[in-house]
Design an enzyme around this catalytic site. Structure first.
Site, mmCIF file in Angstrom:
data_model
loop_
_atom_site.group_PDB
_atom_site.id
_atom_site.type_symbol
_atom_site.label_atom_id
_atom_site.label_comp_id
_atom_site.label_asym_id
_atom_site.label_seq_id
_atom_site.Cartn_x
_atom_site.Cartn_y
_atom_site.Cartn_z
ATOM 1 N N ARG A 247 10.259 31.483 3.046
ATOM 2 C CA ARG A 247 10.448 32.533 1.314
ATOM 3 C C ARG A 247 10.014 33.483 1.445
ATOM 4 N NH1 ARG A 247 7.647 27.314 -2.108
ATOM 5 N NH2 ARG A 247 6.718 27.027 -0.243
ATOM 6 N N THR B 149 12.143 19.561 14.113
ATOM 7 C CA THR B 149 10.402 18.706 14.164
ATOM 8 C C THR B 149 9.521 18.659 12.982
ATOM 9 O OG1 THR B 149 9.601 20.782 14.863
ATOM 10 C CG2 THR B 149 10.540 19.295 16.859
ATOM 11 N N ARG C 296 10.943 17.631 9.070
ATOM 12 C CA ARG C 296 11.273 16.320 8.387
ATOM 13 C C ARG C 296 12.896 16.699 8.446
ATOM 14 N NH1 ARG C 296 6.849 15.603 8.989
ATOM 15 N NH2 ARG C 296 5.168 14.636 6.882
ATOM 16 N N GLU D 212 14.546 7.319 8.417
ATOM 17 C CA GLU D 212 12.661 6.796 9.769
ATOM 18 C C GLU D 212 12.482 5.022 9.373
ATOM 19 O OE1 GLU D 212 10.264 9.749 10.601
ATOM 20 O OE2 GLU D 212 11.462 11.278 10.558
ATOM 21 N N HIS E 18 9.742 10.615 15.863
ATOM 22 C CA HIS E 18 8.778 10.838 15.035
ATOM 23 C C HIS E 18 7.338 11.301 16.186
ATOM 24 C CE1 HIS E 18 7.493 12.496 10.525
ATOM 25 N NE2 HIS E 18 6.745 13.174 11.492
HETATM 26 C C1 DGY Z 1 2.511 15.530 9.691
HETATM 27 O O1 DGY Z 1 1.405 15.424 9.961
HETATM 28 O O2 DGY Z 1 2.961 16.281 8.764
HETATM 29 C C2 DGY Z 1 2.964 15.017 10.935
HETATM 30 O O3 DGY Z 1 4.634 14.672 10.885
HETATM 31 C C3 DGY Z 1 3.215 14.019 11.145
HETATM 32 O O4 DGY Z 1 2.326 13.591 12.214
#
Ligand code: DGY
Length: 327
Positions: A179, A237, A239, A268, A287
């Protein structure tokens, strides 16, 4: 009266021991399954504070029922499971655990990148199916990562760690979209800020490290995949809802991109018959980005300290909505 703290899961002992040393009354959910929403609400109603995590739904209904909570301390860096505007409106401070998992999550992103480039999960499965066959000079070929361009969507703490790994191991060029520009990271990594569209067009590896917000939800969709190189690897990695899973599946099947490495999916857990799981150039993990002893210990410590400091000093070291405490 002792403050009553509800602890929604079996969290690492390191943080729990810190809470036990204080004059709190702790309720630990010890079952090997998460609470149902009803259990979470019913129990929270009889407590002053909640230590929760990303699969606990702290939505408007929960907050309406539990508006008496004095603090919510989240065991995670992401907090998209919590309705922050509503918690803020109700004056509930929300803590989180930034940076505790940056190394661990960057390792998973880096590992997935190599695994996808070399079809590792798929080849592992062929052995289990008795299909090793013979040494095939032209079969199962991957590609090398040396001097490729790494595109980071969300160059924050975890994105920087991923970029450092890629630079040191493979001398990659780093481009990023945020952003706002991160000048410190630019100096550290010799990274170049580009427009979102250019990130898609230029990346050999596109790695997602931003938070899930209304702005980023579904931003890697069909039109985004269409802009990417046919040789590109997509890594997420952060969301699952940041990418559109149907569009991703289509993009790989149609060879619009090379493949994908996912530690996060939408929903999930991912169902076992998901077509992505049988694709050659796809590697999926459940996850586990923060899943190291070190990271989880530190997350439990930060989540505990947020509660302890709040009750001792009225402040929290890691707070999502600081305005609540300033009032
Ligand atoms: C977080 O901390 O947001 C991870 O997705 C899980 O540890």
């Amino acid at each position: 009266m002792k403050k009553k703290i509800l602890i929604s899961r079996l969290y690492p002992e390191k943080g729990i021991r810190l809470l036990e040393k204080e004059d709190f009354q702790l309720t630990l959910w010890k079952k090997q399954r998460p609470m149902t929403q009803k259990e979470l609400i019913d129990l929270s109603k009889t407590h002053d504070a909640l230590l929760c995590t990303l699969t606990d739904r702290i939505n408007p209904h929960f907050l309406e029922q539990c508006r008496h909570l004095e603090i919510i301390s989240q065991f995670a860096v992401g907090y998209d499971n919590i309705d922050i505007p509503e918690a803020t409106r109700l004056g509930i401070p929300v803590g989180f655990t930034p940076d505790a998992m940056s190394e661990a999550t960057a390792d998973i992103a880096f590992g997935l990148m190599i695994a996808v480039a070399r079809k590792m999960f798929f080849l592992h499965k062929t052995i289990a199916k008795g299909q090793w066959g013979y040494f095939n000079p032209t079969g199962n070929l991957g590609f090398e990562l040396k001097r490729k361009t790494l595109g980071i969507l969300g160059l924050g703490r975890i994105g920087i760690k991923m970029a450092q790994r890629c630079k040191k191991a493979y001398d990659m060029d780093i481009i990023y979209y945020n952003r706002s520009q991160n000048r410190t990271a630019e100096r550290l990594l010799n990274a170049t800020y580009v427009k979102f569209e250019d990130l898609l067009l230029q990346s050999d590896i596109l790695s997602v490290h931003c938070a899930l917000t209304p702005e980023t939800r579904g931003c890697i969709n069909r039109s985004a995949f269409e802009k990417m190189k046919p040789t590109a690897v997509f890594i997420n990695t952060a969301r699952g809802p940041i990418h559109n899973e149907k569009d991703l599946t289509h993009a790989i099947a149609a060879k619009e991109i090379w493949g994908a490495g996912l530690d996060v999916t939408n929903p999930e857990p991912m169902q076992p018959d998901n077509p992505l799981l049988s694709m050659e150039n796809v590697c999926v993990l459940p996850h586990v980005g923060s899943g190291t002893i070190e990271a989880r210990d530190q997350m439990s410590v930060l989540a505990a300290i947020n509660i302890i400091e709040f009750y001792k000093t009225g402040r929290m070291p890691h707070i999502v909505n600081p305005g609540v405490l300033a009032q």
